[in-house]
Design a protein around this motif. Structure first.
Motif, PDB file in Angstrom:
ATOM      1  N   ALA A 185      51.555 -41.134 -14.378  1.00  0.00           N
ATOM      2  CA  ALA A 185      50.167 -41.569 -14.186  1.00  0.00           C
ATOM      3  C   ALA A 185      50.003 -42.291 -12.855  1.00  0.00           C
ATOM      4  CB  ALA A 185      49.744 -42.478 -15.345  1.00  0.00           C
ATOM      5  N   SER A 186      50.953 -43.161 -12.522  1.00  0.00           N
ATOM      6  CA  SER A 186      50.894 -43.893 -11.257  1.00  0.00           C
ATOM      7  C   SER A 186      51.033 -42.945 -10.066  1.00  0.00           C
ATOM      8  CB  SER A 186      51.995 -44.958 -11.226  1.00  0.00           C
ATOM      9  OG  SER A 186      51.979 -45.677 -10.027  1.00  0.00           O
ATOM     10  N   PHE A 187      51.930 -41.977 -10.178  1.00  0.00           N
ATOM     11  CA  PHE A 187      52.119 -40.982  -9.112  1.00  0.00           C
ATOM     12  C   PHE A 187      50.830 -40.186  -8.894  1.00  0.00           C
ATOM     13  CE2 PHE A 187      53.121 -36.757  -7.580  1.00  0.00           C
ATOM     14  CZ  PHE A 187      54.042 -36.979  -6.579  1.00  0.00           C
ATOM     15  N   LEU A 188      50.222 -39.708  -9.976  1.00  0.00           N
ATOM     16  CA  LEU A 188      48.992 -38.911  -9.860  1.00  0.00           C
ATOM     17  C   LEU A 188      47.839 -39.750  -9.313  1.00  0.00           C
ATOM     18  CD1 LEU A 188      49.165 -36.846 -13.179  1.00  0.00           C
ATOM     19  CD2 LEU A 188      49.683 -36.071 -10.843  1.00  0.00           C
ATOM     20  N   TRP A 189      47.805 -41.033  -9.676  1.00  0.00           N
ATOM     21  CA  TRP A 189      46.764 -41.910  -9.148  1.00  0.00           C
ATOM     22  C   TRP A 189      46.936 -42.096  -7.639  1.00  0.00           C
ATOM     23  CZ3 TRP A 189      42.159 -43.441  -9.234  1.00  0.00           C
ATOM     24  CH2 TRP A 189      41.742 -44.635  -8.636  1.00  0.00           C
ATOM     25  N   GLY A 190      48.166 -42.265  -7.180  1.00  0.00           N
ATOM     26  CA  GLY A 190      48.414 -42.357  -5.747  1.00  0.00           C
ATOM     27  C   GLY A 190      48.045 -41.073  -5.023  1.00  0.00           C
ATOM     28  N   PHE A 191      48.366 -39.942  -5.637  1.00  0.00           N
ATOM     29  CA  PHE A 191      48.026 -38.640  -5.064  1.00  0.00           C
ATOM     30  C   PHE A 191      46.509 -38.467  -4.971  1.00  0.00           C
ATOM     31  CE2 PHE A 191      47.598 -33.895  -5.897  1.00  0.00           C
ATOM     32  CZ  PHE A 191      47.835 -33.544  -4.572  1.00  0.00           C
ATOM     33  N   PHE A 192      45.791 -38.866  -6.032  1.00  0.00           N
ATOM     34  CA  PHE A 192      44.330 -38.767  -6.035  1.00  0.00           C
ATOM     35  C   PHE A 192      43.720 -39.650  -4.946  1.00  0.00           C
ATOM     36  CE2 PHE A 192      40.276 -40.543  -7.606  1.00  0.00           C
ATOM     37  CZ  PHE A 192      39.529 -39.380  -7.659  1.00  0.00           C
ATOM     38  N   GLN A 193      44.220 -40.873  -4.787  1.00  0.00           N
ATOM     39  CA  GLN A 193      43.680 -41.774  -3.771  1.00  0.00           C
ATOM     40  C   GLN A 193      43.876 -41.231  -2.364  1.00  0.00           C
ATOM     41  OE1 GLN A 193      43.952 -46.243  -4.366  1.00  0.00           O
ATOM     42  NE2 GLN A 193      45.672 -45.579  -5.625  1.00  0.00           N
ATOM     43  N   CYS A 226      39.614 -46.351   5.099  1.00  0.00           N
ATOM     44  CA  CYS A 226      39.056 -45.431   4.104  1.00  0.00           C
ATOM     45  C   CYS A 226      39.847 -45.511   2.801  1.00  0.00           C
ATOM     46  CB  CYS A 226      39.090 -43.989   4.620  1.00  0.00           C
ATOM     47  SG  CYS A 226      38.157 -43.720   6.135  1.00  0.00           S
ATOM     48  N   GLY A 227      39.195 -45.101   1.710  1.00  0.00           N
ATOM     49  CA  GLY A 227      39.903 -44.949   0.444  1.00  0.00           C
ATOM     50  C   GLY A 227      39.611 -46.041  -0.563  1.00  0.00           C
ATOM     51  N   PHE A 228      40.131 -45.823  -1.773  1.00  0.00           N
ATOM     52  CA  PHE A 228      39.952 -46.789  -2.852  1.00  0.00           C
ATOM     53  C   PHE A 228      40.617 -48.122  -2.520  1.00  0.00           C
ATOM     54  CE2 PHE A 228      39.151 -42.837  -5.066  1.00  0.00           C
ATOM     55  CZ  PHE A 228      38.155 -43.169  -5.978  1.00  0.00           C
ATOM     56  N   GLY A 229      41.668 -48.076  -1.712  1.00  0.00           N
ATOM     57  CA  GLY A 229      42.368 -49.296  -1.343  1.00  0.00           C
ATOM     58  C   GLY A 229      41.535 -50.247  -0.519  1.00  0.00           C
ATOM     59  N   GLN A 230      40.367 -49.785  -0.033  1.00  0.00           N
ATOM     60  CA  GLN A 230      39.480 -50.633   0.758  1.00  0.00           C
ATOM     61  C   GLN A 230      38.188 -50.936   0.001  1.00  0.00           C
ATOM     62  OE1 GLN A 230      40.806 -51.624   3.651  1.00  0.00           O
ATOM     63  NE2 GLN A 230      42.562 -50.287   3.266  1.00  0.00           N
ATOM     64  N   PHE A 231      38.215 -50.779  -1.325  1.00  0.00           N
ATOM     65  CA  PHE A 231      37.010 -50.972  -2.127  1.00  0.00           C
ATOM     66  C   PHE A 231      36.645 -52.457  -2.187  1.00  0.00           C
ATOM     67  CE2 PHE A 231      34.985 -51.533  -6.379  1.00  0.00           C
ATOM     68  CZ  PHE A 231      33.840 -50.800  -6.122  1.00  0.00           C
ATOM     69  N   PRO A 232      35.442 -52.836  -1.708  1.00  0.00           N
ATOM     70  CA  PRO A 232      35.057 -54.269  -1.695  1.00  0.00           C
ATOM     71  C   PRO A 232      34.523 -54.716  -3.059  1.00  0.00           C
ATOM     72  CG  PRO A 232      33.353 -52.950  -0.661  1.00  0.00           C
ATOM     73  CD  PRO A 232      34.438 -51.989  -1.050  1.00  0.00           C
ATOM     74  N   ALA A 233      35.400 -54.784  -4.041  1.00  0.00           N
ATOM     75  CA  ALA A 233      34.987 -55.072  -5.414  1.00  0.00           C
ATOM     76  C   ALA A 233      34.342 -56.446  -5.544  1.00  0.00           C
ATOM     77  CB  ALA A 233      36.205 -54.974  -6.341  1.00  0.00           C
ATOM     78  N   LEU A 234      34.707 -57.390  -4.684  1.00  0.00           N
ATOM     79  CA  LEU A 234      34.169 -58.747  -4.768  1.00  0.00           C
ATOM     80  C   LEU A 234      33.103 -59.010  -3.716  1.00  0.00           C
ATOM     81  CD1 LEU A 234      37.555 -60.620  -5.354  1.00  0.00           C
ATOM     82  CD2 LEU A 234      35.912 -59.829  -7.063  1.00  0.00           C
ATOM     83  N   ASP A 243      54.285 -45.149  -8.099  1.00  0.00           N
ATOM     84  CA  ASP A 243      53.723 -45.391  -6.771  1.00  0.00           C
ATOM     85  C   ASP A 243      54.802 -45.316  -5.700  1.00  0.00           C
ATOM     86  OD1 ASP A 243      51.461 -45.861  -5.229  1.00  0.00           O
ATOM     87  OD2 ASP A 243      51.792 -48.023  -5.179  1.00  0.00           O
ATOM     88  N   GLY A 244      56.015 -45.796  -6.038  1.00  0.00           N
ATOM     89  CA  GLY A 244      57.112 -45.732  -5.077  1.00  0.00           C
ATOM     90  C   GLY A 244      57.545 -44.308  -4.797  1.00  0.00           C
TER      91      GLY A 244
END
Length: 733
Positions: A259-267, A276-284, A693-694
């Motif tokens: 699940a973690s691997f597929l989530w990294g692949f999707f991102q 760019c990407g989910f890793g830059q999502f300004p949730a706060l 993820d690794g």
């Protein structure tokens, strides 16, 4: 996972000695199973204790009990020729990946898990076709040796500075700097001197912390999340058939990894550009995002938060709030007064100066206090060894839930079966302390003579001597911080060396080159020492001998000293313009390090206003927090945050702190709902998140190596900026 602040219960004299293994066996209890019931959950791995529901019978689930029927090979049988052959192959592959990343983005992810996984795959393929009963079986200890060797080898590709300090010495980078680019401050890359330099400086770090291995792993119970996750992965792959609970844990780990691997692949599909990407999502919110407060959807740090004690995660978050939520915004308002208004946030003469040096001050204050405590307690233990008293003070990373008498007596709760068995084997094959200290002195002496005379004439022998006198303390700080949060700050200590030794030499005596060379020596020591301690943690949890860990680290370091420079030389000669802005390999950090060295020759006077004053305040504050923690009652002490954990987000940012805190919240809620299940499967879930993820970083790096880019850029804009973008696009149409 308890967050109590409790004493570590190892023998202080055990930093280099042995333990009474009979006593360990006597005090530990083997996991018991009530007839007619399934094993209930008590993961004895990291000292978690739980009473199973049903019948009131205390039962435990033990990893080492599953493996008890399998003999543990001697340390010589763990370091096999086939393991070293596979290690060399993987060392080349991973060094190519790390070198590519060093010369492009400069950001290197942890590849420990990938090394353990590929080591298992290659050795399983090697040994599977042969059904010879006399053939040596493939063990988890041999798997650990491969992982250790590979990590040591590709670690040189990072700590060797091919994308930072070492390449920053070159004429290519010097031509892009504003000043100090004369011949005395330039050294062109050559394969011969790079290999020689790395051989002279890379082995010293292996000896720096060996005498403290028991303190760090057994007494302090530092978690080293990546090392712990790798150990769980290796244990899972080698679990014998027939254990239903162990098989269930392995299935959970694999499911979470996938699940973690597929989530990294999707991102990855949404990261086609910078920011760019989910890793830059300004949730706060965007303001919080600009101050590095956001959730970056990293499963690695969610998993790390589930492994680390709650007090570590809370401390990291508090440090992020104090720095990026309060201090940095207030200091930013002083722009134009405390530092030049024209300076960028990345300048060490501006905001970056506060971030880097205040973080260093906190980490040094905490690390020096712990180092002094260890030294004092060890000397006291040796002096009172006939009384067999235990002197190690309390540390917050001990997650055992134990009741301590006011006199500091031994814990009422005996160690779990896993802890007792692992401690027994970890202390079985000793690396004598005189050998470690003698090795450090001998290798350092050779380096002190050879480096100034054969490689860097500008660097004087007393400069190198000073580095080796400072390095053990900084190596301890780095290894301790890495054990708490999984972050290695080797580059931060390297920057400190640039300033100290560049200013010491000064402009008239090639201070720029001296600072960069001293940075290289310091980074090599503190990085190697932390990596070795993390590998000791993995070996501790897989019953791999410390001697086999040390030998494989030495062999891997030797591989890296040849493979790393050779791979860099391949890039340097095969591609045009390496190190320039228009090249596919611009080495962005090389010019950064050189500019830091240029700034460093002027000394700390170049730092922004009040920076050193604030550093002194936070240095003293870190020591005061530690003293308060040691002197306060247990119920109060467990609530006092850890300075080391607080200091890391001062420099890096708070995004990973939010991830880790979320992991802690998930585990806390899980334990509240079903503690038995959380104890049984918490580490499996956390390790799976980290491992998946690794593992994804490997194909991601390969895609980058072949210049395969994501197709989509997903960015987040404010409403006003979005209107401007729409208007601009409208004018084009």
């Amino acid at each position: 996972m308890a967050s109590a602040y409790e004493p570590a219960h190892g023998d202080a004299a055990g930093t280099g000695g042995d333990v009474d293994r009979g006593e360990v066996r006597q005090r530990s209890s083997k996991p018991q199973k009530k007839p007619g019931t399934d094993m209930e959950a008590d993961d004895g791995d990291e000292g978690r204790g739980a009473e199973a529901a049903g019948g009131g019978c205390e039962v435990t689930d033990s990893i080492e009990w599953v493996f008890e029927s399998e003999p543990v090979p001697s340390w010589r049988e763990q370091v096999t020729p086939r393991a070293l052959a596979v290690s060399l192959l993987l060392a080349v592959v991973f060094s190519l990946i790390v070198m590519k990343l060093s010369l492009t983005t400069g950001i290197i992810p942890s590849l420990n898990v990938s090394a353990g996984l590929l080591g298992f795959f290659f050795l399983r393929v090697w040994t599977a076709p042969v059904k010879n009963p006399g053939r040596r079986p493939f063990t988890r200890q041999e798997n650990t040796v491969v992982q250790t060797c590979v990590v040591a080898a590709y670690g040189i590709a990072f700590s060797g500075g091919f994308g930072s300090y070492l390449f920053g010495m070159s004429e290519t980078i010097a031509a892009q700097a504003a000043e100090e680019n004369n011949a005395d401050n330039v050294k062109e890359p050559r394969l011969s001197w790079m290999i020689g330099f790395l051989f002279l400086v890379s082995f010293v770090g292996l000896f720096a912390l060996v005498p403290l291995r028991k303190v760090m792993i057994v007494d302090y119970k530092l978690t080293y999340p990546s090392g712990t996750a790798t150990a769980h992965l290796i244990n899972g792959f080698h679990t014998p058939d027939g254990s239903e609970r162990a098989e269930s844990q392995v299935r959970t780990l694999i499911k979470c990894s996938v699940a973690s691997f597929l989530w990294g692949f999707f991102q990855w599909f949404y990261t086609a550009g910078e920011g760019c990407g989910f890793g830059q999502f300004p949730a706060l919110g965007l303001t919080a995002y600009q101050n590095r407060f956001y959730f970056d959807f990293s499963t690695t740090y969610i998993g790390a938060g589930m492994i680390c004690p709650h007090i570590v995660n809370i401390s990291v978050l508090l440090g992020g709030i104090l720095s990026w939520g309060v201090m940095w915004p207030l200091i930013a308002e002083k722009r134009g007064s405390w530092f030049g208004a024209e300076l960028s946030d990345s300048s060490l003469e501006g905001m970056q100066g506060y971030r880097v040096f205040i973080a260093i001050a906190i980490i040094l204050g905490d690390g020096l206090y712990k180092f002094a405590m260890v030294l004092t307690c060890t000397v006291a233990a040796i002096a009172a060894s006939t009384e067999k008293r235990k002197f190690f003070g309390a540390l917050p990373v001990n997650s055992d839930d134990r009741t301590i008498s006011g006199s500091g007596a031994a814990p009422e709760t005996p160690p779990s079966f896993d802890d007792a068995r692992r401690t027994e084997f970890f202390l079985k094959d000793q690396i004598p302390t005189p050998v470690a200290i003698g090795g450090y002195v001998a290798v350092a002496a050779v380096s002190i003579i050879a480096v100034p005379h054969l490689i860097f004439p500008q660097l004087k022998w007393h400069h190198v001597l000073a580095v080796y006198l400072m390095a053990p303390v900084l190596a301890f700080c780095n290894a301790y911080g890495m054990g708490l949060t999984d972050w290695s700050l080797a580059s931060t200590y390297g920057k400190l060396a640039i300033f100290v030794f560049g200013a010491w030499a000064g402009k008239p005596h090639s201070g720029v080159l001296v600072g960069l060379a001293a940075c290289g020596i310091m980074m090599s020591i503190v990085s190697t020492a932390a990596d070795l301690m993390q590998d000791f943690k993995t070996g501790y949890m897989t019953l791999a001998s410390p001697r086999s860990m040390f030998v494989s680290q030495v062999v891997g370091t030797a591989m890296g000293c040849v493979v790393g420079p050779s791979v860099f030389w391949l890039f340097y000669r095969a591609f045009d313009g390496v190190g320039t802005e228009r090249s596919a390999y611009p080495a962005p950090y090389a010019i950064v390090y050189r500019n830091m060295a240029i700034l460093g020759v002027d000394g700390f006077s170049k730092l922004p206003k009040h920076c050193l004053t604030l550093c002194c305040v936070f240095f003293v504050g870190a020591i005061a927090l530690n003293m308060a923690k040691d002197l306060a009652p247990r119920k109060v002490a467990r609530l006092i945050p850890l300075p080391m954990a607080m200091g890391i987000p001062f420099y890096i940012g708070s995004y990973f702190a939010i991830d880790m805190f979320l992991g802690s919240v998930i585990l806390f809620a899980w334990e509240w709902v079903d503690k038995a299940q959380a104890d049984a499967f918490g580490y499996a879930v956390a390790s799976g998140l980290i491992c998946g993820d690794g593992v994804w970083t490997l194909p991601q790096a390969v895609l980058s190596l072949f210049n395969v880019k994501p197709p989509i850029c997903m960015k987040f804009l404010s409403r006003g900026v979005n209107y401007k973008v729409d208007d601009f696009i409208g004018t084009l149409s």
